[in-house]
Motif scaffolding. Sequence first.
Motif, PDB file in Angstrom:
ATOM      1  N   UNK A  98       9.452  23.825 -21.956  1.00  0.00           N
ATOM      2  CA  UNK A  98       8.158  23.150 -21.767  1.00  0.00           C
ATOM      3  C   UNK A  98       8.242  22.176 -20.605  1.00  0.00           C
ATOM      4  N   UNK A 108       8.005  24.220 -17.619  1.00  0.00           N
ATOM      5  CA  UNK A 108       6.637  24.756 -17.447  1.00  0.00           C
ATOM      6  C   UNK A 108       5.693  23.687 -16.862  1.00  0.00           C
ATOM      7  N   UNK A 109       5.988  22.447 -17.252  1.00  0.00           N
ATOM      8  CA  UNK A 109       5.183  21.362 -16.662  1.00  0.00           C
ATOM      9  C   UNK A 109       5.493  21.214 -15.189  1.00  0.00           C
ATOM     10  N   UNK A 147       3.587  23.729 -13.360  1.00  0.00           N
ATOM     11  CA  UNK A 147       2.191  23.292 -13.134  1.00  0.00           C
ATOM     12  C   UNK A 147       2.112  22.331 -11.946  1.00  0.00           C
ATOM     13  N   UNK A 148       3.046  21.412 -11.921  1.00  0.00           N
ATOM     14  CA  UNK A 148       3.044  20.428 -10.833  1.00  0.00           C
ATOM     15  C   UNK A 148       3.410  21.089  -9.525  1.00  0.00           C
ATOM     16  N   UNK A 201       2.691  24.103  -8.630  1.00  0.00           N
ATOM     17  CA  UNK A 201       1.495  24.791  -8.127  1.00  0.00           C
ATOM     18  C   UNK A 201       0.531  23.816  -7.476  1.00  0.00           C
ATOM     19  N   UNK A 202       0.593  22.604  -7.922  1.00  0.00           N
ATOM     20  CA  UNK A 202      -0.301  21.579  -7.357  1.00  0.00           C
ATOM     21  C   UNK A 202       0.389  20.810  -6.238  1.00  0.00           C
ATOM     22  N   UNK A 203       1.555  21.297  -5.872  1.00  0.00           N
ATOM     23  CA  UNK A 203       2.287  20.673  -4.773  1.00  0.00           C
ATOM     24  C   UNK A 203       2.584  19.204  -5.065  1.00  0.00           C
ATOM     25  N   UNK A 204       3.024  18.972  -6.284  1.00  0.00           N
ATOM     26  CA  UNK A 204       3.291  17.598  -6.700  1.00  0.00           C
ATOM     27  C   UNK A 204       4.776  17.409  -7.060  1.00  0.00           C
ATOM     28  N   UNK A 236       5.409  32.352 -17.386  1.00  0.00           N
ATOM     29  CA  UNK A 236       4.418  31.249 -17.352  1.00  0.00           C
ATOM     30  C   UNK A 236       4.054  30.923 -15.909  1.00  0.00           C
ATOM     31  N   UNK A 240       0.309  30.982 -14.616  1.00  0.00           N
ATOM     32  CA  UNK A 240      -0.357  29.805 -14.026  1.00  0.00           C
ATOM     33  C   UNK A 240      -0.790  30.087 -12.588  1.00  0.00           C
ATOM     34  N   UNK A 283      -4.596  29.939 -11.285  1.00  0.00           N
ATOM     35  CA  UNK A 283      -4.979  29.054 -10.171  1.00  0.00           C
ATOM     36  C   UNK A 283      -5.651  29.853  -9.075  1.00  0.00           C
ATOM     37  N   UNK A 336      -9.441  29.227  -8.188  1.00  0.00           N
ATOM     38  CA  UNK A 336      -9.666  28.690  -6.846  1.00  0.00           C
ATOM     39  C   UNK A 336     -10.439  29.674  -5.971  1.00  0.00           C
ATOM     40  N   UNK A 387      -8.954  20.076  -9.906  1.00  0.00           N
ATOM     41  CA  UNK A 387      -7.706  20.418  -9.227  1.00  0.00           C
ATOM     42  C   UNK A 387      -7.818  21.786  -8.542  1.00  0.00           C
ATOM     43  N   UNK A 388      -8.271  22.771  -9.275  1.00  0.00           N
ATOM     44  CA  UNK A 388      -8.254  24.132  -8.750  1.00  0.00           C
ATOM     45  C   UNK A 388      -9.397  24.402  -7.750  1.00  0.00           C
ATOM     46  N   UNK A 417      -3.481  14.714  -7.624  1.00  0.00           N
ATOM     47  CA  UNK A 417      -3.451  14.015  -8.912  1.00  0.00           C
ATOM     48  C   UNK A 417      -3.992  12.590  -8.784  1.00  0.00           C
ATOM     49  N   UNK A 433      -3.997  24.354 -18.442  1.00  0.00           N
ATOM     50  CA  UNK A 433      -3.510  25.660 -18.023  1.00  0.00           C
ATOM     51  C   UNK A 433      -2.903  26.427 -19.211  1.00  0.00           C
TER      52      UNK A 433
END
Lengths: 544, 206
Positions: A5, A8-9, A12-13, A15-18, A40, A44, A48, A52, B149-150, B156, B178
């Motif tokens: 998990x 997986x987080x 997620x981050x 994918x958001x470039x974080x 996963x 995701x 996205x 998008x 976001x998407x 963030x 998600x």
Amino acid sequence: MNMCEYYQELISRMLDDELNNQERKVLAEHLSVCEECAAVYSAFSMLSDTVANDLVEPPEELAEDIMAHIRRAEMRKRNQREQRAKRAASRQIRNIVAAAACVAVLVAAVGGVSVVRNLRRSNAVYESRKIESSSGTTAQGGLVDATVLAPTPVPTAAPAPSSAPVSQYTAPAAESNDNGGLGSIIRSWWGGDDGWFSSPAPTPVPTYSVPQITPPGYGSTVTPEPYAPQVAQSEAAPIVVIPDTPVVTETPVVTEAPVVAETPVVTETPVVTETPVVTETPVVTETPVVTETPVVTETPVVTEAPVVTETPVVTENPVVTETPVVTETPVVTETPVVTETPVVTETPVVTETPVEPQLSMAQPDTFSDAFIPENSFAPEGMAGTPGMDMSFSALPDFEEAPADFAAVSAVSYDFSEQDCTEFVNAIFGLEEETADDAQSVQTDAAAAEANSGAEQYLSYIDKLIATEQLVPVTLPEELLPDRTESLTFSHEGFKFSLDIRFYGEQMCVLGCDGQGQQLCFMSDMSAEEYDTFVKDCLLLNEVE
Amino acid sequence: MTREQEAAVINAVLDGDVNAYEYLVKAYEKNVYNLALRMVGNSEDAYDMSQEAFIKAYNSLHSFRGDSKFSVWLYRIVSNVCLDYLRARNRKATVSLSVENDDGEDVELDIADEASSPQALLDRSLTRDAVRRGLQALPPDHREILLLREIQGLSYEEIADTLDLEVGTVKSRIFRARKKLCAFLIKDGNIPDYVSSSKLRGGDLS
């Protein structure tokens, strides 16, 4: 949270470039060994991308509708702002108007004070029995106040010794001149101006003056004289008046009276006629000089008295008619003689007599008489004959005059900036068409050799009379007006004056027709309506 | 449109040039509309929401301080408008879908049933429709943050600013959104083969 998990987080981050580099490295190592997290990641990523990229084009009209809505809203706001601004502006205007009205009231109040003063003065005049002659002259061919003797001889009717006190009531000299009391009726169109309705120019302050008759016919110039305070003393009995007489004396004007004699005076003569008193004074008759003087001069006061006494003399009035004596006026020059007025002093005798009747007859002009003989409509200048006033003031009833009479009758307005046609139409309730007719009449008149605005206007008046839009009337002899006013206005550069008289709610207008004959017309306008009308006019004119 | 250009246009609007606002509308109408569309689930409401959001933005422009991008400020308005609408709207008939929440409890997902007809599903791209329906099945706050976001591409930090949340909360909420969407797709049977592992297919997405 298990390790997957956590990763997986990180997915997620990521994918958001974080993610930072360290986290990326750790995640990459985990994904290479963990099938589930790899799945996963794939899921995701797919979501996205799907979300998008699942963009649709908005309806074409969206932006247009939005802007249209905004513009309408803006327009409404702008209109509201403008309306508010207009309302604010109108409020300001109202405030300004209100302020102006207040100022006007103050001005009127101040004017009222002066009127009161005038009143007092006029009362004084009353008492002093001095005649005042009003003078009003326009710059050009303007109206000139002058006192002219009534052309028509007063009825020879024998005076009734016991005439009603009312009849005895004499109009103050001021009235006759300024206000146009019955005496003012005599005022008429001023020949020099060619005016139609003419009345003596308003003389707010009763001045002691003697008319100076100029050329025969119309046109007399009034020479205002300073009022003699002494009059005040005369308040008491007519006797008191006597002492005032001297005042009369002051009136060199009187002296001028003779002039009158010169004049077609004859016309005015009526007034003189009043003088019958003079007549009484045989001396007078005899002494040409005296004649002049005594006559008019003190006339009012003394006159009356004598009249009474010598009533019989009155009968002799015819003699009066003979006024020609006056004609001899040359004596006038001797005016000083007049000064001799002391003769008047003799008046005491008069006291004895209660000859009112004669008053009425002898002085038809006099407001007090309320007597309006047909001839009363004389050219302007007839009113305010010194002699007349004097004799009236001698009447014991004088004190009974309305307290505010002088003030009221002293009122005069100057509407010289207004067109006479409009004014007359308004007063007589004539329709607009009439004004047009006036125009045409004027045009015709001009074409027919009318050589002045006055003549044109007279033609207009004549037409109104011919078409019975204006109907001359004869006022009852015993009718005493409640108040009078004098109005001045202009037409085509010429100034005119009108006498307005009120008998209760009935309003009458005095003036002359095209032939120079003074007439009286009844107006449908009530006194109250007239007051409102004048007030409205005053908003644009100055009150004298 | 750069931030400087945005600022210039905004100043022009504030100075009374109504027409200048059209530049902003044109620049963001697509994102706004799509955000609204994903939020409310249908084009008609999305249209209304977009219009309302732009008008609100215009009337509130004087309160825009320029601390953030105009787009961020605008999306917040759109989100709020849509959330208000969703709250007020009595949603039509829905089908329940139990989904485990963050605390491990089963929570029912609200799914609009209007798009559930087999025929409709056949007419559209399975995946796309599944995602759309999955988005509508998400709780509004999760849907909102995920869309920001998407679709809007906000960072963030920007999302945190927009929604007045902590950045950490944004991170976790996006992740949960998600996960729920994937769970919906798995249960709905629309997870593409290439992204599904045996575990995911089994619905094991906890």
